[in-house]
Design a protein around this motif. Sequence first.
Motif, PDB file in Angstrom:
ATOM      1  N   SER A 171       0.839  -1.204   0.000  1.00  0.00           N
ATOM      2  CA  SER A 171       0.000   0.000   0.000  1.00  0.00           C
ATOM      3  C   SER A 171       0.871   1.249   0.000  1.00  0.00           C
ATOM      4  N   ARG A 172       2.004   1.166   0.688  1.00  0.00           N
ATOM      5  CA  ARG A 172       2.878   2.342   0.763  1.00  0.00           C
ATOM      6  C   ARG A 172       4.343   1.962   0.706  1.00  0.00           C
ATOM      7  N   TYR A 173       4.804   1.199   1.682  1.00  0.00           N
ATOM      8  CA  TYR A 173       6.224   0.849   1.753  1.00  0.00           C
ATOM      9  C   TYR A 173       6.395  -0.626   1.385  1.00  0.00           C
ATOM     10  N   ALA A 185      -2.324   4.901  16.344  1.00  0.00           N
ATOM     11  CA  ALA A 185      -3.597   4.333  15.901  1.00  0.00           C
ATOM     12  C   ALA A 185      -3.446   3.717  14.507  1.00  0.00           C
ATOM     13  N   GLY A 186      -3.930   2.493  14.364  1.00  0.00           N
ATOM     14  CA  GLY A 186      -3.868   1.820  13.071  1.00  0.00           C
ATOM     15  C   GLY A 186      -2.565   1.111  12.798  1.00  0.00           C
ATOM     16  N   TRP A 187      -1.623   1.174  13.736  1.00  0.00           N
ATOM     17  CA  TRP A 187      -0.335   0.496  13.587  1.00  0.00           C
ATOM     18  C   TRP A 187      -0.354  -0.794  14.410  1.00  0.00           C
ATOM     19  N   TYR A 188       0.132  -1.889  13.791  1.00  0.00           N
ATOM     20  CA  TYR A 188       0.185  -3.180  14.476  1.00  0.00           C
ATOM     21  C   TYR A 188       1.510  -3.859  14.190  1.00  0.00           C
ATOM     22  N   ILE A 214       7.561  -8.855  13.962  1.00  0.00           N
ATOM     23  CA  ILE A 214       7.858  -7.927  12.879  1.00  0.00           C
ATOM     24  C   ILE A 214       7.392  -6.548  13.330  1.00  0.00           C
ATOM     25  N   GLY A 215       8.225  -5.537  13.122  1.00  0.00           N
ATOM     26  CA  GLY A 215       7.931  -4.181  13.570  1.00  0.00           C
ATOM     27  C   GLY A 215       6.581  -3.672  13.088  1.00  0.00           C
ATOM     28  N   ALA A 216       5.984  -2.790  13.858  1.00  0.00           N
ATOM     29  CA  ALA A 216       4.656  -2.276  13.567  1.00  0.00           C
ATOM     30  C   ALA A 216       4.622  -1.471  12.274  1.00  0.00           C
ATOM     31  N   SER A 217       3.493  -1.565  11.564  1.00  0.00           N
ATOM     32  CA  SER A 217       3.260  -0.775  10.359  1.00  0.00           C
ATOM     33  C   SER A 217       1.760  -0.619  10.168  1.00  0.00           C
ATOM     34  N   THR A 218       1.382   0.258   9.253  1.00  0.00           N
ATOM     35  CA  THR A 218      -0.041   0.466   8.970  1.00  0.00           C
ATOM     36  C   THR A 218      -0.592  -0.628   8.067  1.00  0.00           C
ATOM     37  N   GLU A 219       0.266  -1.451   7.465  1.00  0.00           N
ATOM     38  CA  GLU A 219      -0.170  -2.480   6.534  1.00  0.00           C
ATOM     39  C   GLU A 219      -0.283  -3.861   7.161  1.00  0.00           C
TER      40      GLU A 219
END
Length: 289
Positions: A160-162, A207-210, A180-185
């Motif tokens: 979606s982005r990275y 918010a929205g990061w997991y 695995i480090g948090a991301s919005t995806e």
Amino acid sequence: MIGRLGVEKPIFTRVESIATAGGLVVPKRARGQDVLVSPFYFSDSLDALASQAAAGGAKGVQHILELLKKAQGWPLSMILSRGEINGSKLSPSEIQILNELVADGVLRPPSLHNSKTNTDEHFVFTPRPGSKSLDGSGREVYERTMAIVAAVRKGQLMPSRYSIRSPVALLSKLRSCKKIGASTESAQQYMNLVTLRVGSLRAASKAGWYEFVLIETPENIQALDDAIMLFQQGELASLDMSDDARIALQRDESYIQSILASSKLRTTMRPALDEQAKSEMEQMFLDLK
């Protein structure tokens, strides 16, 4: 095969009969031709595969499998839109063969659902990498392996982005750090892995990061190691088949007591079956998931 090997027909016929009796090949009749299919590699939809081969698509099937072996988990939509697999072109007839192999269940791609676009993206794998069939526990591990590879391919090729630059580095870090480090995806990318109990999603401070956290079980560690090997080599050296599983595939008088609940297979002797019953039992064993 007789022409390619240069053997006498009686010798070939004798070898074929031994291989058939031993469960190494399954004879099929398709489009007026005799086709030999190996259940040790193609474990599903053997009739559809035989039909493709009899229609003159054997070389096309071989070419597709060779390309997929080098690019396991490649997105189906990308293959169809670009007419290639990882830069290697497919002919229009090979694209048609690929579509039919997927539709018929010979190639069974896992999918990831995109809730934003309400679409499913499929990721294509060879039937079962390696030269041996799987018993019940092995099938479950391989399902998780495919899900891991598909999730990483999504982040690598369709982010979606990275994008993920190095799938092997990412999975190796998950192997050592167990997360695995948090991301919005993450929520979209790893949801299938949560469903398969490979890991869980842990909410981050934003918010929205997991972040994705691995559930440390022997099966999940094996699936993760196998996923790394698929990216590195395209096939799995660890796939093996227990002696009991081999009996279940080779002998009509055997049946599987509980293939999903236990890796220990029990066999029970049955009365001799007629040809139709044998065919139905054989197909049942081959279609077990």
